[in-house]
Motif scaffolding. Structure first.
Motif, short mmCIF file in Angstrom:
data_model
loop_
_atom_site.label_atom_id
_atom_site.label_comp_id
_atom_site.label_asym_id
_atom_site.label_seq_id
_atom_site.Cartn_x
_atom_site.Cartn_y
_atom_site.Cartn_z
N LEU A 192 -9.27 -4.93 0.22
CA LEU A 192 -9.86 -3.96 1.14
C LEU A 192 -9.86 -2.57 0.51
O LEU A 192 -8.92 -2.18 -0.15
CB LEU A 192 -9.04 -3.90 2.43
N ASP A 239 -9.79 -12.98 5.81
CA ASP A 239 -10.07 -11.68 5.22
C ASP A 239 -9.35 -10.55 5.93
O ASP A 239 -9.25 -9.45 5.38
CB ASP A 239 -11.57 -11.40 5.23
N TYR A 262 -9.33 0.01 11.84
CA TYR A 262 -7.92 0.06 12.17
C TYR A 262 -7.61 1.34 12.93
O TYR A 262 -8.23 2.38 12.71
CB TYR A 262 -7.06 0.06 10.90
N PHE A 318 -5.02 -3.53 13.68
CA PHE A 318 -6.36 -4.10 13.69
C PHE A 318 -7.02 -3.86 15.05
O PHE A 318 -6.41 -4.10 16.09
CB PHE A 318 -6.29 -5.59 13.39
N ILE A 376 -13.68 -3.70 8.67
CA ILE A 376 -12.65 -3.68 9.70
C ILE A 376 -12.42 -2.24 10.15
O ILE A 376 -12.48 -1.31 9.34
CB ILE A 376 -11.30 -4.22 9.16
N PHE A 430 -9.28 4.26 10.78
CA PHE A 430 -9.74 3.98 9.43
C PHE A 430 -10.75 2.83 9.45
O PHE A 430 -10.52 1.81 10.12
CB PHE A 430 -8.58 3.56 8.53
N SER A 465 -5.45 8.45 3.28
CA SER A 465 -5.76 7.06 3.58
C SER A 465 -4.82 6.13 2.81
O SER A 465 -3.90 6.58 2.13
CB SER A 465 -7.21 6.78 3.22
N LEU A 466 -5.08 4.84 2.92
CA LEU A 466 -4.24 3.84 2.27
C LEU A 466 -4.79 3.50 0.89
O LEU A 466 -6.00 3.32 0.72
CB LEU A 466 -4.21 2.55 3.10
N GLN A 506 -6.49 -8.23 7.28
CA GLN A 506 -5.12 -7.90 6.92
C GLN A 506 -4.41 -7.26 8.09
O GLN A 506 -4.99 -6.41 8.78
CB GLN A 506 -5.10 -6.95 5.71
N TYR A 507 -3.17 -7.66 8.27
CA TYR A 507 -2.31 -7.12 9.32
C TYR A 507 -1.14 -6.41 8.64
O TYR A 507 -0.58 -6.91 7.67
CB TYR A 507 -1.84 -8.23 10.24
N PHE A 508 -0.79 -5.26 9.22
CA PHE A 508 0.16 -4.38 8.56
C PHE A 508 1.51 -4.36 9.24
O PHE A 508 1.63 -4.50 10.46
CB PHE A 508 -0.40 -2.95 8.53
N GLY A 509 2.53 -4.11 8.42
CA GLY A 509 3.84 -3.82 8.94
C GLY A 509 3.91 -2.39 9.43
O GLY A 509 2.95 -1.62 9.31
N PRO A 522 -1.04 0.69 10.45
CA PRO A 522 -2.39 0.47 10.98
C PRO A 522 -2.46 -0.80 11.83
O PRO A 522 -1.89 -1.83 11.48
CB PRO A 522 -3.24 0.32 9.71
N PHE A 541 -10.25 1.34 1.81
CA PHE A 541 -10.16 2.11 3.05
C PHE A 541 -10.93 3.41 2.95
O PHE A 541 -10.97 4.06 1.90
CB PHE A 541 -8.69 2.40 3.37
N GLY A 542 -11.52 3.82 4.07
CA GLY A 542 -12.13 5.13 4.18
C GLY A 542 -11.07 6.19 4.40
O GLY A 542 -9.87 5.90 4.48
N TYR A 582 -17.70 -7.57 4.61
CA TYR A 582 -16.72 -7.64 5.69
C TYR A 582 -16.17 -6.24 5.93
O TYR A 582 -15.82 -5.52 4.98
CB TYR A 582 -15.60 -8.60 5.30
N ARG A 586 -18.81 -8.91 10.23
CA ARG A 586 -19.32 -9.40 8.95
C ARG A 586 -20.76 -8.92 8.75
O ARG A 586 -21.43 -8.55 9.72
CB ARG A 586 -19.23 -10.92 8.89
N TYR A 625 0.83 -1.19 0.00
CA TYR A 625 0.00 0.00 0.00
C TYR A 625 0.87 1.24 0.00
O TYR A 625 2.00 1.23 0.48
CB TYR A 625 -0.88 0.05 1.26
#
Lengths: 116, 111
Positions: free
Chosen positions: B99, A103, B36, B46, B34, B89, A42-43, A105-108, B44, B101-102, B32, B51, A35
């Motif tokens: 995904l 579903d 962040y 989590f 999420i 976010f 935002s991303l 996602q985890y970020f660095g 970011p 993002f907003g 779905y 859902r 990203y």
């Protein structure tokens, strides 16, 4: 969740040069994502990287500008080529979660790039 | 404190108050969602997900509400603390696709 590290954490580069960003995960993952996050924004997804296949790029991003490698299930690189000041951003890699939350996602921690 | 409008970029609350951060998503087929949290200088993190077959989900001090009729998602933080100060976010996806993002909301907690 997976532990993700990125190198470098930040860099200041001259225009016209290229920078390769590394993303390392502590477990094997199928899908990795890159990203861009421009200042105060935002991303935006650049591309999806699957091991053993070409990366899939989103609209507005091309392989010549952002070549990606995915040599194995725990590692990926993103290169920002022929940089200009407009490439100054945070670059983030992410991975999808485990079997119970594929579903998510985890970020660095991100790589903060400044192009002069 | 409570955010005003659907796209308020900043929210300032007093420590100990409850915070509500709102998000309007675009795709009625998204299934779905999420939330962040992104602290300054970090990636970011989590917080909580939900859902589309649910309308509410609770975590530790956080609750996510989903209103599919108006395509609205909210994050409620109870007893907001200074450590909650960050950009929040929302993100949506459909059937495991990428995904989206907003724009993000900057939450500032005043002591």
């Amino acid at each position: 969740s997976a532990v993700i590290s990125q190198k470098p954490s930040r860099d200041i580069c001259q225009r016209g040069t290229s920078l390769t960003i590394q993303c390392q995960v502590d477990s094997q993952v199928t899908m990795m994502f890159w990203y861009r996050q421009q200042p105060g924004q935002s991303l935006t997804l650049i591309a999806t990287a699957n091991q053993g296949s070409e990366a899939t790029y989103e609209s507005g991003f091309v392989i010549d500008k952002f070549p990606i490698s995915r040599p194995n299930l725990t590692f990926s690189t993103l290169t920002v080529s022929n940089m200009s000041p407009e490439d100054s951003s945070i670059y983030l890699c992410s991975v999808e979660g485990g079997t119970s939350d594929t579903d998510t996602q985890y970020f660095g921690p991100g790589t903060r790039l400044t192009v002069l | 404190g409570e955010s005003v409008g659907l796209h308020l970029p900043t929210l300032s609350v007093q420590e100990g108050d409850n915070s509500i951060i709102n998000c309007a998503y675009s795709n009625s087929a998204s299934d779905y969602f999420i939330w962040y949290k992104q602290e300054s200088g970090k990636g970011p993190q989590f917080i909580i997900d939900i859902r589309s077959n649910m309308d509410k989900r609770q975590g530790q001090r956080v609750t996510v509400l989903l209103n599919k009729t108006v395509k609205h998602l909210s994050l409620q933080i109870a007893a907001t603390q200074p450590g909650d100060s960050a950009v929040y976010f929302c993100a949506e996806s459909k059937e495991g696709s990428r995904l989206t993002f907003g724009e993000g909301t900057q939450l500032t907690v005043n002591p």
